[in-house]
Design an enzyme around this catalytic site. Structure first.
Site, PDB file in Angstrom:
ATOM      1  N   ASP A 153      -6.778  -5.277  -4.077  1.00 24.42           N
ATOM      2  CA  ASP A 153      -6.548  -3.903  -3.611  1.00 24.42           C
ATOM      3  C   ASP A 153      -5.354  -3.256  -4.319  1.00 24.42           C
ATOM      4  OD1 ASP A 153      -7.397  -5.913  -1.820  1.00 24.42           O
ATOM      5  OD2 ASP A 153      -7.267  -4.597  -0.100  1.00 24.42           O
ATOM      6  N   ASP A 161       0.806  -1.231   0.000  1.00 28.16           N
ATOM      7  CA  ASP A 161       0.000   0.000   0.000  1.00 28.16           C
ATOM      8  C   ASP A 161       0.835   1.276   0.000  1.00 28.16           C
ATOM      9  OD1 ASP A 161      -2.597  -0.976  -0.272  1.00 28.16           O
ATOM     10  OD2 ASP A 161      -2.654  -1.600   1.821  1.00 28.16           O
TER      11      ASP A 161
HETATM   12  N1  GLY Z   1      -6.731  -2.371   1.389  1.00 30.22           N
HETATM   13  C1  GLY Z   1      -7.364  -2.892   2.544  1.00 30.22           C
HETATM   14  C2  GLY Z   1      -8.824  -2.585   2.593  1.00 30.22           C
HETATM   15  O1  GLY Z   1      -9.439  -2.223   1.610  1.00 30.22           O
HETATM   16  O2  GLY Z   1      -9.365  -2.723   3.670  1.00 30.22           O
END
Ligand code: GLY
Length: 374
Positions: free
Chosen positions: A154, A97
């Site tokens: 994600d 992320d």
């Molecule tokens: N990327 C983690 C979530 O969407 O909770």
């Protein structure tokens, strides 16, 4: 745009501006995530500096700085960017992320102000993301710990950091990694009907698919709505950066599935589209992110197709405003009823910072006041 909608959106924009300016003064140098007693009491710099959502507060403020020119937004956004220097130095806890984290802080700053220091921070984040590539399975590995074979939907929202780095440096390796991950996601995560798996587990030494667990949704084979929104918007952004038609086609396929599901529940998404009817868990963050993805697709398709995506996005954003927004300037957070994960104790029907980010991006997009942060 019809006049009634334009007036309504301008009204929402004024309320966003008033509320976020008040929040800036209250929050100061801290990084918020969710509220306690209606306020952003916790400082994520202390709680967990590498936490995946820590860029969204700054990203929202950069969007507002771009839309209003108010220096307070720029000043407050920079506190998060500067705080991340410690995260880069310590390395501990940084994961896939870094895209969310650095696009919304350093890269946004660089794009709007040309700051050289910010450019270097953004490239540093991109190098960390590219370094997570597994060439055996052609994916970017998710999270840390003992999960070297995991890839997740994600991450499609993180790869714009790689496309940016490729454009910025002229080095195609960054875009190569992004494309490989996107192709693997099409193969392993996107289902025939346009719904998506959250996670695929591969053998990290051979790339062989081993398992498709349920992840943050109800269970294996279900349809976690935020995951659908990540795919919808992520593939639309991959198309923006590459012009490759397969990405737009995939974004549209996921979008059709997403629209059909949110239309059935008043244009706000349930946390999982394939969970039992009870208990009812909403996830407004998925709706807000999905709306931004639909607006992205509406800009990529021809005039005939545009209305489906644009009108659905408007319906979602207006439904959120009517049923799930808190405009009290003495309280923090705008969009309520986000859900971290299906059934996660204390994480259901809470305001989450990225819900506000995507809601603000969506409203600014409709008013032609947003800038491309992705
Ligand atoms: N990327 C983690 C979530 O969407 O909770």
């Amino acid at each position: 745009m019809e006049e009634g909608l334009d007036i309504r959106l301008r009204g929402i924009f004024e309320r966003i501006d008033k509320k976020l300016e008040a929040e800036c003064w209250r929050v100061g140098e801290r990084i918020p995530y969710t509220t306690r007693n209606g306020l952003y009491e916790t400082d994520m710099r202390e709680e967990n500096l590498a936490w995946w959502t820590n860029g969204f507060w700054a990203g929202m403020l950069w969007q507002m700085y771009h839309a209003t020119g108010n220096e307070e937004y720029c000043r407050t956004a920079r506190y998060s960017e500067e705080a991340f220097d410690k995260a880069l130095e310590e390395f501990e806890g940084l994961h896939h992320d870094v895209g969310f984290q650095f696009l919304h802080t350093a890269v946004a700053d660089y794009r709007l102000t040309g700051s050289k220091r910010s450019r270097i921070r953004g490239l540093h984040g991109a190098a960390l993301l590219a370094g997570r590539f597994n060439g055996n399975g052609n994916y970017i590995r998710a999270w840390n710990k003992d999960l070297p074979g995991w890839l997740i939907v994600d991450c499609l929202m993180n790869i714009p950091l790689l496309y940016w780095a490729a454009e910025e440096t002229g080095d195609p390796r960054f875009a190569y990694v992004a494309d490989q991950h996107a192709h693997t996601a099409i193969r392993l995560l996107v289902r025939e009907d346009g719904s998506c798996n959250h996670i695929a587990v591969c053998d990290p030494a051979t790339g062989e698919l081993l398992e498709l667990p349920g992840g943050q949704g109800y269970g294996a084979g279900s349809s976690w709505s935020r995951g659908q929104a990540w795919a919808l918007y992520g593939f639309a952004l991959a198309y923006r950066h590459t012009g490759k038609k397969e990405y737009l086609d995939t974004a549209k396929k996921v979008a059709h599935y997403f629209i059909a599901n949110v239309a059935a529940t008043g244009y706000v998404s349930l946390c999982d589209f394939r969970a039992p009817k009870e208990p009812v868990y909403w996830d407004t963050t998925a709706a807000a992110c999905g709306a931004c993805g639909l607006l992205e697709i509406s800009e990529a398709v021809g005039e005939l197709e545009k209305a489906l995506y644009y009108d659905s996005a408007v319906k979602i954003l207006i439904a959120l405003e009517e049923k799930h927004c808190d405009w009290d300037v003495h309280k923090d957070s705008i969009v309520q009823d986000g859900t971290e994960a299906y059934g996660r104790e204390n994480g259901i029907h809470i305001p989450i910072i990225y819900g506000d980010y995507f809601f603000v991006e969506g409203i600014l997009r409709l008013l032609g006041k947003s800038f491309m942060i992705w």
